[in-house]
Write an enzyme that holds these catalytic residues in place. Structure first.
Site, short mmCIF file in Angstrom:
data_model
loop_
_atom_site.label_atom_id
_atom_site.label_comp_id
_atom_site.label_asym_id
_atom_site.label_seq_id
_atom_site.Cartn_x
_atom_site.Cartn_y
_atom_site.Cartn_z
N VAL A 1 -4.53 -15.99 0.54
CA VAL A 1 -3.87 -17.24 0.12
C VAL A 1 -3.39 -17.95 1.39
O VAL A 1 -2.78 -17.33 2.27
CB VAL A 1 -2.70 -16.95 -0.83
CG1 VAL A 1 -1.98 -18.24 -1.21
CG2 VAL A 1 -3.19 -16.23 -2.08
N GLN B 1 -7.14 -3.15 7.09
CA GLN B 1 -6.29 -2.29 6.25
C GLN B 1 -6.98 -2.01 4.92
O GLN B 1 -7.00 -0.86 4.44
CB GLN B 1 -4.95 -2.97 6.02
CG GLN B 1 -4.08 -2.31 4.97
CD GLN B 1 -2.71 -2.94 4.90
OE1 GLN B 1 -1.86 -2.64 5.72
NE2 GLN B 1 -2.48 -3.81 3.94
N GLY C 1 1.06 -15.22 -1.31
CA GLY C 1 -0.04 -14.27 -1.13
C GLY C 1 0.24 -12.96 -1.86
O GLY C 1 -0.60 -12.46 -2.63
N HIS C 2 1.42 -12.42 -1.64
CA HIS C 2 1.81 -11.19 -2.35
C HIS C 2 1.80 -11.43 -3.86
O HIS C 2 1.35 -10.59 -4.64
CB HIS C 2 3.23 -10.78 -1.97
CG HIS C 2 3.46 -10.45 -0.54
ND1 HIS C 2 4.22 -11.24 0.28
CD2 HIS C 2 3.02 -9.42 0.23
CE1 HIS C 2 4.26 -10.69 1.49
NE2 HIS C 2 3.54 -9.60 1.49
N ASP D 1 -5.45 -8.73 5.32
CA ASP D 1 -5.40 -7.54 6.18
C ASP D 1 -6.71 -6.79 5.97
O ASP D 1 -6.75 -5.73 5.34
CB ASP D 1 -4.18 -6.70 5.84
CG ASP D 1 -2.90 -7.47 6.07
OD1 ASP D 1 -2.44 -7.55 7.21
OD2 ASP D 1 -2.36 -8.06 5.09
N ALA E 1 9.71 -9.49 1.62
CA ALA E 1 9.67 -10.86 2.17
C ALA E 1 8.49 -11.59 1.55
O ALA E 1 7.62 -12.13 2.23
CB ALA E 1 9.60 -10.85 3.70
N LEU E 2 8.49 -11.59 0.24
CA LEU E 2 7.28 -11.97 -0.51
C LEU E 2 7.00 -13.46 -0.48
O LEU E 2 7.92 -14.28 -0.51
CB LEU E 2 7.42 -11.51 -1.96
CG LEU E 2 7.65 -10.00 -2.13
CD1 LEU E 2 7.75 -9.66 -3.61
CD2 LEU E 2 6.56 -9.19 -1.46
N HIS E 3 5.71 -13.78 -0.42
CA HIS E 3 5.25 -15.17 -0.48
C HIS E 3 4.14 -15.25 -1.52
O HIS E 3 3.83 -14.24 -2.19
CB HIS E 3 4.79 -15.62 0.91
CG HIS E 3 3.83 -14.67 1.56
ND1 HIS E 3 2.60 -14.38 1.03
CD2 HIS E 3 3.94 -13.91 2.69
CE1 HIS E 3 1.98 -13.51 1.81
NE2 HIS E 3 2.77 -13.20 2.81
N GLY F 1 -4.64 -7.34 -0.12
CA GLY F 1 -5.13 -8.64 0.33
C GLY F 1 -6.23 -8.51 1.38
O GLY F 1 -6.14 -7.66 2.28
P1 AMP Z 1 2.59 -6.79 3.56
O1 AMP Z 1 3.86 -7.00 2.82
O2 AMP Z 1 2.39 -7.70 4.71
O3 AMP Z 1 2.36 -5.33 3.90
O4 AMP Z 1 1.42 -7.17 2.54
C1 AMP Z 1 1.34 -6.56 1.29
C2 AMP Z 1 0.03 -6.92 0.65
O5 AMP Z 1 -0.07 -8.34 0.52
C3 AMP Z 1 -1.17 -6.47 1.49
O6 AMP Z 1 -2.19 -5.99 0.63
C4 AMP Z 1 -1.58 -7.74 2.17
O7 AMP Z 1 -2.95 -7.77 2.54
C5 AMP Z 1 -1.29 -8.76 1.09
N1 AMP Z 1 -1.17 -10.10 1.66
C6 AMP Z 1 -0.39 -10.49 2.71
N2 AMP Z 1 -0.59 -11.80 2.98
C7 AMP Z 1 -1.51 -12.24 2.10
C8 AMP Z 1 -2.14 -13.50 1.87
N3 AMP Z 1 -1.86 -14.57 2.61
N4 AMP Z 1 -3.05 -13.60 0.87
C9 AMP Z 1 -3.35 -12.52 0.11
N5 AMP Z 1 -2.79 -11.30 0.26
C10 AMP Z 1 -1.88 -11.16 1.25
#
Ligand code: AMP
Length: 284
Positions: free
Chosen positions: A177, A154, A37-38, A151, A33-35, A148
């Site tokens: 982001v 984490q 930030g990812h 988190d 579900a990438l945005h 990121g």
């Molecule tokens: P997730 O898919 O939520 O497990 O996130 C995967 C990676 O993307 C993790 O390292 C998160 O910290 C990072 N991430 C999620 N949201 C953001 C964001 N807004 N800005 C930067 N990194 C992010």
């Protein structure tokens, strides 16, 4: 288009010639579900490293029984296309049944960093994260892995795990982001209605204000955060803390060095987290 590996053998086979010839490998673990930030992590990895692998795995071990594992947004085709554009060569998208078999007996637990904050609200969450990230690191092998700061806890847990287990992984933290309204991008923002989205702005606004007025008084900053977010309409505060950025221990009194403010709050039924660094200001 990026190649897709659906199991460990395919992942290892794709990586083998790269490791053998000494290419640097970037790794970006995600739940899909990438945005943007990812994608910022993927772009950073692709610019730093010779080849980049991203994983997409909605990790059942990190969801509590009442959380959104079943309904978590999933869109593999769109994600793979976005990752290719960001410079990712291989997407590892294992099947949950085979990647987390029912007869597994091993859990990775990082003591001292996982009991507080998110760990207190989501018991077992970080064991689930650390166990799966350890498996991913073992499969990918020597690499730079991008996480990121969104988190924040984490990132601290993964860094500590990699250090304590001497994993051949360089853990790289990347800035959060945000959308134009300041809200940290999150796959869970998709759950918010327009009214909830407007209510959620108080989270980044309050963190920003805390950083702007930070004078080293941790107790006062924590009290202000709790007061503002506790009274915000449409928001139910879970926790607001001012912590040591390394140990994540709550800070008391007035401190000299940097601090980290961390917040979790429900907006409707959606749980949002955010954090900000509180930097000591130069004395005049
Ligand atoms: P997730 O898919 O939520 O497990 O996130 C995967 C990676 O993307 C993790 O390292 C998160 O910290 C990072 N991430 C999620 N949201 C953001 C964001 N807004 N800005 C930067 N990194 C992010």
């Amino acid at each position: 288009m990026s190649a897709i590996a659906r199991d460990m053998d395919a992942l290892r086979a794709w990586l083998e010639p790269h490791h053998r010839t000494g290419r640097t490998v970037g790794f970006v673990p995600t739940m899909g579900a990438l945005h943007a930030g990812h994608l910022s992590l993927a772009e950073r990895a692709a610019s730093d490293c010779d080849v980049t692998v991203a994983s997409i795995f909605v990790n059942p071990l990190q969801f509590g029984p009442d959380e959104d594992y079943e309904t978590y947004p999933r869109d593999l085709d769109a994600d793979v296309a976005r990752l290719a554009t960001a410079g990712v060569g291989l997407v590892f998208a294992p099947d949950a049944g085979t990647f987390t078999p029912a007869d597994r007996r091993t859990t990775v637990h990082v003591e001292g960093l996982t009991e507080q904050l998110e760990g207190a609200s989501r018991p077992g969450h970080f064991d689930g994260v650390a166990t799966i990230v350890a498996k991913l690191f073992a499969a990918v092998g020597p690499c730079r892995a991008y996480f990121g700061e969104k988190d924040y806890q984490q990132l601290a847990v993964i860094r500590t795990m990699a250090r304590d287990l001497d994993l051949p992984v360089d853990v790289v933290g990347c800035p959060t982001v945000r959308d134009d309204d300041g809200l940290a991008l999150s796959s869970r923002n998709a759950y918010l209605t327009a009214a909830q989205r407007a209510a959620a702005r108080v989270i980044p606004d309050t963190l920003q204000a805390t950083a702007a007025t930070w004078d080293g008084d941790a107790a006062a900053a924590r009290a202000r955060l709790r007061r503002t977010l506790g009274a915000a309409p449409g928001v139910r505060l879970d926790y607001a803390e001012v912590c040591d950025p390394e140990t994540l221990a709550p800070l008391e009194g007035v401190v000299e060095g940097p601090a980290q403010a961390l917040v979790a709050a429900f907006v409707g039924t959606t749980r949002l987290i955010d954090n900000i660094r509180l930097e000591p200001r130069p004395r005049r």
